[in-house]
Design a protein around this motif. Structure first.
Motif, PDB file in Angstrom:
ATOM      1  N   PRO A 268       9.632   8.235 -51.742  1.00 17.65           N
ATOM      2  CA  PRO A 268       9.703   8.708 -50.354  1.00 17.65           C
ATOM      3  C   PRO A 268      10.899   9.624 -50.141  1.00 17.65           C
ATOM      4  N   ALA A 269      10.707  10.620 -49.285  1.00 20.37           N
ATOM      5  CA  ALA A 269      11.786  11.579 -49.031  1.00 20.37           C
ATOM      6  C   ALA A 269      13.036  10.891 -48.505  1.00 20.37           C
ATOM      7  N   ALA A 270      12.848   9.892 -47.630  1.00 19.05           N
ATOM      8  CA  ALA A 270      14.002   9.228 -47.030  1.00 19.05           C
ATOM      9  C   ALA A 270      14.886   8.549 -48.060  1.00 19.05           C
TER      10      ALA A 270
ATOM     11  N   PRO B  20      19.485  13.795 -49.429  1.00 18.07           N
ATOM     12  CA  PRO B  20      20.942  13.658 -49.311  1.00 18.07           C
ATOM     13  C   PRO B  20      21.428  13.794 -47.875  1.00 18.07           C
ATOM     14  N   LEU B  21      22.616  13.259 -47.635  1.00 17.81           N
ATOM     15  CA  LEU B  21      23.298  13.419 -46.361  1.00 17.81           C
ATOM     16  C   LEU B  21      24.264  14.587 -46.461  1.00 17.81           C
ATOM     17  N   VAL B  22      24.394  15.327 -45.383  1.00 23.09           N
ATOM     18  CA  VAL B  22      25.367  16.423 -45.324  1.00 23.09           C
ATOM     19  C   VAL B  22      26.430  16.040 -44.303  1.00 23.09           C
TER      20      VAL B  22
ATOM     21  N   HIS C 201      14.408  20.808 -32.412  1.00 26.91           N
ATOM     22  CA  HIS C 201      13.158  21.302 -32.995  1.00 26.91           C
ATOM     23  C   HIS C 201      12.641  20.425 -34.132  1.00 26.91           C
ATOM     24  N   GLY C 202      13.380  19.392 -34.518  1.00 27.13           N
ATOM     25  CA  GLY C 202      12.897  18.467 -35.527  1.00 27.13           C
ATOM     26  C   GLY C 202      13.244  18.824 -36.954  1.00 27.13           C
ATOM     27  N   PHE C 203      14.133  19.799 -37.159  1.00 26.70           N
ATOM     28  CA  PHE C 203      14.501  20.181 -38.515  1.00 26.70           C
ATOM     29  C   PHE C 203      15.529  19.226 -39.120  1.00 26.70           C
TER      30      PHE C 203
ATOM     31  N   ASP D 295      26.971  12.408 -39.980  1.00 27.24           N
ATOM     32  CA  ASP D 295      26.084  12.848 -41.056  1.00 27.24           C
ATOM     33  C   ASP D 295      24.870  13.596 -40.510  1.00 27.24           C
ATOM     34  N   ILE D 296      24.426  14.579 -41.282  1.00 27.42           N
ATOM     35  CA  ILE D 296      23.227  15.359 -40.954  1.00 27.42           C
ATOM     36  C   ILE D 296      22.190  15.050 -42.022  1.00 27.42           C
ATOM     37  N   THR D 297      20.994  14.658 -41.604  1.00 29.62           N
ATOM     38  CA  THR D 297      19.952  14.293 -42.547  1.00 29.62           C
ATOM     39  C   THR D 297      18.692  15.118 -42.281  1.00 29.62           C
ATOM     40  N   GLU D 298      17.761  15.000 -43.189  1.00 28.09           N
ATOM     41  CA  GLU D 298      16.491  15.734 -43.082  1.00 28.09           C
ATOM     42  C   GLU D 298      15.700  15.274 -41.864  1.00 28.09           C
ATOM     43  N   GLY D 299      15.224  16.230 -41.076  1.00 26.19           N
ATOM     44  CA  GLY D 299      14.336  15.928 -39.970  1.00 26.19           C
ATOM     45  C   GLY D 299      12.881  16.016 -40.396  1.00 26.19           C
ATOM     46  N   PRO D 300      11.951  15.636 -39.534  1.00 30.21           N
ATOM     47  CA  PRO D 300      10.533  15.606 -39.896  1.00 30.21           C
ATOM     48  C   PRO D 300       9.963  16.939 -40.344  1.00 30.21           C
ATOM     49  N   LEU D 301      10.516  18.054 -39.840  1.00 28.03           N
ATOM     50  CA  LEU D 301       9.904  19.357 -40.101  1.00 28.03           C
ATOM     51  C   LEU D 301      10.625  20.195 -41.152  1.00 28.03           C
TER      52      LEU D 301
END
Length: 232
Positions: A133-135, A139-141, A170-172, A179-185
């Motif tokens: 799974p992507a989650a 990685p965390l930024v 916007h869901g990015f 921390d900044i993580t991957e959004g759904p889009l």
């Protein structure tokens, strides 16, 4: 009294209302393995100029406009713009940087873990290698690191904070404290095949490397003859 909605209509309605749904959503899981339901969903969305966007490397599915509908929705001016979300240029640049820092390493980890998980298994499983799974591999930024490394190029703190809020809306991306993580889009609406080559073979790769964030291509799967030699 209205007639009950069928599963394709219900799933289409949820996607249109929410913009994205997780792959583990009950109806999404069913659609991913039920060809008739998946095709019916596509037909329902196509009737209003939309399509399903799916990516095995992402944890969500989403909707996007079909090409013929783009002109009617955005017009000539919108089609000529660098994006149709009204993101400013430094916002687009920030999006590309975050995509490079999150999606490229994630793709490497997914491929590596999938290969490691199935290493040593017989040929029976060679064509069925589910990706992690992507989650679990995304990685965390660090916000502070991002600001220190790219703040000067991306408008300093005020502009970066503004654009981060736009990208989150916007869901990015998703924000979790600092921390900044991957959004759904993030890995759905950006074409990996096109952007990865431009990043890895372009000047941005040098910029990332100088900032301490070198990126590399995911390992290419071995050809059958090469894989047999490795196994031997």
């Amino acid at each position: 009294m209205s007639a009950p909605m069928d599963e394709a209509a219900l799933l289409a309605a949820q996607l249109l209302a929410r913009r994205w749904l997780p792959r583990n959503h009950p109806l999404v899981r069913k659609a991913l393995i039920d060809r008739e339901l998946w095709e019916a969903l596509g037909q329902r969305l196509a009737a209003v100029g939309m399509k399903v966007v799916d990516n095995v490397h992402a944890d969500h599915i989403a909707t996007a406009l079909l090409r013929p509908a783009e002109r009617a929705v955005f017009g000539e001016q919108g089609l000529a713009a660098n994006n149709n979300l009204d993101l400013p240029r430094d916002g687009v640049a920030l999006l590309v940087v975050l995509w490079s820092l999150i999606v490229l390493p994630k793709r490497q980890r997914q491929v590596a873990r999938s290969d490691a998980l199935h290493a040593g298994q017989g040929e029976m499983f060679a064509s069925d290698k589910p990706l992690p799974p992507a989650a679990s591999v995304s990685p965390l930024v660090s916000y502070r690191s991002l600001l220190a490394d790219f703040g000067d190029q991306l408008g300093k703190k005020l502009r970066m904070d503004t654009n981060l809020r736009l990208l989150e809306r916007h869901g990015f991306i998703t924000r979790k404290g600092e921390d900044i993580t991957e959004g759904p889009l993030l890995d759905l609406l950006i074409d990996y095949d096109q952007l990865a080559a431009r990043v890895l073979d372009g000047s941005l790769a040098d910029v990332l490397a100088r900032a301490g964030h070198p990126v590399a291509r995911p390992a290419e799967p071995a050809e059958p003859e090469e894989q047999q030699a490795l196994d031997d």
